[in-house]
Design a protein around this motif. Sequence first.
Motif, PDB file in Angstrom:
ATOM      1  N   ALA A   1       0.825  -1.218   0.000  1.00 23.24           N
ATOM      2  CA  ALA A   1       0.000   0.000   0.000  1.00 23.24           C
ATOM      3  C   ALA A   1       0.856   1.264   0.000  1.00 23.24           C
ATOM      4  O   ALA A   1       0.418   2.321   0.454  1.00 23.24           O
ATOM      5  N   ILE A   2       2.077   1.160  -0.500  1.00 27.86           N
ATOM      6  CA  ILE A   2       2.975   2.310  -0.633  1.00 27.86           C
ATOM      7  C   ILE A   2       2.989   2.750  -2.090  1.00 27.86           C
ATOM      8  O   ILE A   2       3.028   1.909  -2.994  1.00 27.86           O
ATOM      9  N   GLN A   3       2.952   4.054  -2.325  1.00 28.90           N
ATOM     10  CA  GLN A   3       3.013   4.539  -3.702  1.00 28.90           C
ATOM     11  C   GLN A   3       4.405   4.271  -4.260  1.00 28.90           C
ATOM     12  O   GLN A   3       5.398   4.817  -3.801  1.00 28.90           O
ATOM     13  N   ARG A   4       4.451   3.405  -5.288  1.00 25.76           N
ATOM     14  CA  ARG A   4       5.748   2.974  -5.810  1.00 25.76           C
ATOM     15  C   ARG A   4       6.173   3.737  -7.057  1.00 25.76           C
ATOM     16  O   ARG A   4       7.324   3.677  -7.470  1.00 25.76           O
ATOM     17  N   CYS A   5       5.231   4.444  -7.718  1.00 25.36           N
ATOM     18  CA  CYS A   5       5.587   5.228  -8.905  1.00 25.36           C
ATOM     19  C   CYS A   5       4.484   6.243  -9.182  1.00 25.36           C
ATOM     20  O   CYS A   5       3.418   6.215  -8.554  1.00 25.36           O
ATOM     21  N   SER A   6       4.762   7.138 -10.113  1.00 24.03           N
ATOM     22  CA  SER A   6       3.774   8.124 -10.574  1.00 24.03           C
ATOM     23  C   SER A   6       3.625   7.953 -12.077  1.00 24.03           C
ATOM     24  O   SER A   6       4.606   8.025 -12.819  1.00 24.03           O
ATOM     25  N   LEU A   7       2.384   7.725 -12.527  1.00 22.76           N
ATOM     26  CA  LEU A   7       2.114   7.418 -13.927  1.00 22.76           C
ATOM     27  C   LEU A   7       1.554   8.650 -14.631  1.00 22.76           C
ATOM     28  O   LEU A   7       0.666   9.329 -14.107  1.00 22.76           O
ATOM     29  N   TYR A   8       2.083   8.917 -15.850  1.00 17.70           N
ATOM     30  CA  TYR A   8       1.610  10.042 -16.667  1.00 17.70           C
ATOM     31  C   TYR A   8       1.357   9.539 -18.089  1.00 17.70           C
ATOM     32  O   TYR A   8       1.977   8.563 -18.535  1.00 17.70           O
ATOM     33  N   TYR A   9       0.442  10.242 -18.782  1.00 19.40           N
ATOM     34  CA  TYR A   9       0.020   9.816 -20.113  1.00 19.40           C
ATOM     35  C   TYR A   9       0.381  10.862 -21.168  1.00 19.40           C
ATOM     36  O   TYR A   9       0.235  12.069 -20.936  1.00 19.40           O
ATOM     37  N   CYS A  10       0.804  10.375 -22.336  1.00 18.43           N
ATOM     38  CA  CYS A  10       1.056  11.261 -23.471  1.00 18.43           C
ATOM     39  C   CYS A  10      -0.271  11.761 -24.029  1.00 18.43           C
ATOM     40  O   CYS A  10      -1.342  11.216 -23.745  1.00 18.43           O
ATOM     41  N   ASP A  11      -0.192  12.785 -24.857  1.00 19.59           N
ATOM     42  CA  ASP A  11      -1.373  13.282 -25.538  1.00 19.59           C
ATOM     43  C   ASP A  11      -1.801  12.282 -26.611  1.00 19.59           C
ATOM     44  O   ASP A  11      -0.985  11.494 -27.094  1.00 19.59           O
ATOM     45  N   PRO A  12      -3.086  12.287 -27.018  1.00 21.11           N
ATOM     46  CA  PRO A  12      -3.547  11.349 -28.047  1.00 21.11           C
ATOM     47  C   PRO A  12      -2.801  11.540 -29.363  1.00 21.11           C
ATOM     48  O   PRO A  12      -2.533  12.673 -29.787  1.00 21.11           O
ATOM     49  N   MET A  13      -2.445  10.429 -29.994  1.00 21.79           N
ATOM     50  CA  MET A  13      -1.771  10.423 -31.301  1.00 21.79           C
ATOM     51  C   MET A  13      -0.438  11.164 -31.274  1.00 21.79           C
ATOM     52  O   MET A  13      -0.009  11.725 -32.280  1.00 21.79           O
ATOM     53  N   ARG A  14       0.230  11.174 -30.126  1.00 18.52           N
ATOM     54  CA  ARG A  14       1.524  11.851 -29.992  1.00 18.52           C
ATOM     55  C   ARG A  14       2.553  10.876 -29.424  1.00 18.52           C
ATOM     56  O   ARG A  14       3.061  11.059 -28.322  1.00 18.52           O
ATOM     57  N   SER A  15       2.851   9.827 -30.175  1.00 14.02           N
ATOM     58  CA  SER A  15       3.825   8.839 -29.714  1.00 14.02           C
ATOM     59  C   SER A  15       5.226   9.417 -29.637  1.00 14.02           C
ATOM     60  O   SER A  15       6.084   8.892 -28.931  1.00 14.02           O
ATOM     61  N   GLY A  16       5.470  10.547 -30.347  1.00 13.47           N
ATOM     62  CA  GLY A  16       6.783  11.172 -30.300  1.00 13.47           C
ATOM     63  C   GLY A  16       7.123  11.756 -28.937  1.00 13.47           C
ATOM     64  O   GLY A  16       8.291  12.047 -28.662  1.00 13.47           O
ATOM     65  N   GLN A  17       6.127  11.932 -28.083  1.00 13.55           N
ATOM     66  CA  GLN A  17       6.393  12.451 -26.742  1.00 13.55           C
ATOM     67  C   GLN A  17       7.130  11.427 -25.871  1.00 13.55           C
ATOM     68  O   GLN A  17       7.707  11.788 -24.855  1.00 13.55           O
ATOM     69  N   LYS A  18       7.104  10.176 -26.269  1.00 14.05           N
ATOM     70  CA  LYS A  18       7.942   9.144 -25.643  1.00 14.05           C
ATOM     71  C   LYS A  18       8.789   8.487 -26.737  1.00 14.05           C
ATOM     72  O   LYS A  18       8.788   7.267 -26.934  1.00 14.05           O
ATOM     73  N   GLY A  19       9.517   9.335 -27.427  1.00 15.11           N
ATOM     74  CA  GLY A  19      10.273   8.894 -28.606  1.00 15.11           C
ATOM     75  C   GLY A  19      11.391   7.931 -28.298  1.00 15.11           C
ATOM     76  O   GLY A  19      11.829   7.185 -29.178  1.00 15.11           O
TER      77      GLY A  19
END
Length: 437
Positions: free
Chosen positions: A335-353
């Motif tokens: 029950a410990i926060q192990r990470c923080s998750l974030y999402y790219c914008d739609p149709m923008r795979s280059g944001q995680k190039g």
Amino acid sequence: MSKYIPGNQKHLSLEDRVFIENSLNQGLSFKEIAKYLCKDPTTISKEVKARRASDWYHKGTFYNAKNFCVHRYSCRKVNVCDKILVCGIKCSSCPTCNQTCNVFEKEQCSRLNKAPFVCNGCSKKISHCTIAHKYTYNARFADRKYRELLSDSRSGIPITKHELRQKDQIVTPLIQQGQSPYQIAVNHPELDMSVRSIYAYIDKGLFSSRNIDLKRKPKFRPRKCHKTQITDRSVFINRTYLDFQSLGLDSFVEMDTVHSSRESKKTLLTFYFTEQKLFLAFLMNRCTKGAVRLVFEHLEKRLGTFEFISLFEYVLTDRGSEFGDPNALETGTNAIQRCSLYYCDPMRSGQKGGVENVHTMLRMVLPKGNSFEFLTQWDVNLIVNHINSTPRESLGGKTPYALALSAFGEDTLKALQLRCINPDEVNLTPKLIRFNR
């Protein structure tokens, strides 16, 4: 048995059917086949019985040439049909015996009336068997029948021609008067159709009116539909790419999935450490939220909670449905926060190039269209080690493994099952997996 089997077990694949065919040829029982495939024996029985191929007349066989009577060898009857005045041919050599003789009795085989229901694995050769109607199980023929049934069951509309004609007599005149499908659906509840259904029937040409008769539809292009994206928009609150940019991070982890061919549901979950250029990949049997969560829990167990937090503190990914449960991924087993998750914008795979770029190296070993069905985690680890042992110009000629070794330590890399490959032994071709099987 089926309640203990994980995942979706409703459909058999072509590989499963090939195994069934080979097993039947070897004389194995349905129970033995089902045990290997993790299915219920009745599933195998229904599959064989429903998709067996009939071969009622086998060329080159004299004994079963269109006469199916069990008495055909000893029968001496002549002209039973009484169609020809002078007939000297025995009825046992005539196909009309099957319909006209009052003592006709069809020859049957016990193998076809009970398990295994087919001639596969029979000790008699087909050319010497006297049974007229033979049944064999062919994997590719069975898979083709399954595909046709799957396609036919999803085609057509669930109403009769008479009902369709009645609806058309109401809808088409009103469309030609300039009314919209919404007006028609509201004013005529007896149609029992939604606005979306009226549009769909017109688009498929089931009504006399056409899309050109609608006021506004010809002016708009069809919208793109992304069925694999997250539908619950509330998960993006405080997790958008704009929120991620506000953190101003130089080091974080990018996450993505690599899909297999259509024949296999296995998927690779990939991670990319932007500072060290380190690449990780884990094999999943299904591309689901639960499968991704299991990989996170497996990594946390191997690394330890605090080591996991230091490595995967910030994770950036796309909006695939497999990442649609961020709370389960962010919260650890304690029950410990192990990470923080974030999402790219739609149709923008280059944001995680970064992770998209390293996928090109992965596809050198696993080209598109290849099935992951027979791939193991050991094979995936081998591919990952060869990729991480490749020098990068952006790292000044160093390898991601060497940089990660100095940053994370040897114990962490061992926990991740990473090792260094000799520079002259690095292989980024499909032969890497083929020669190591």
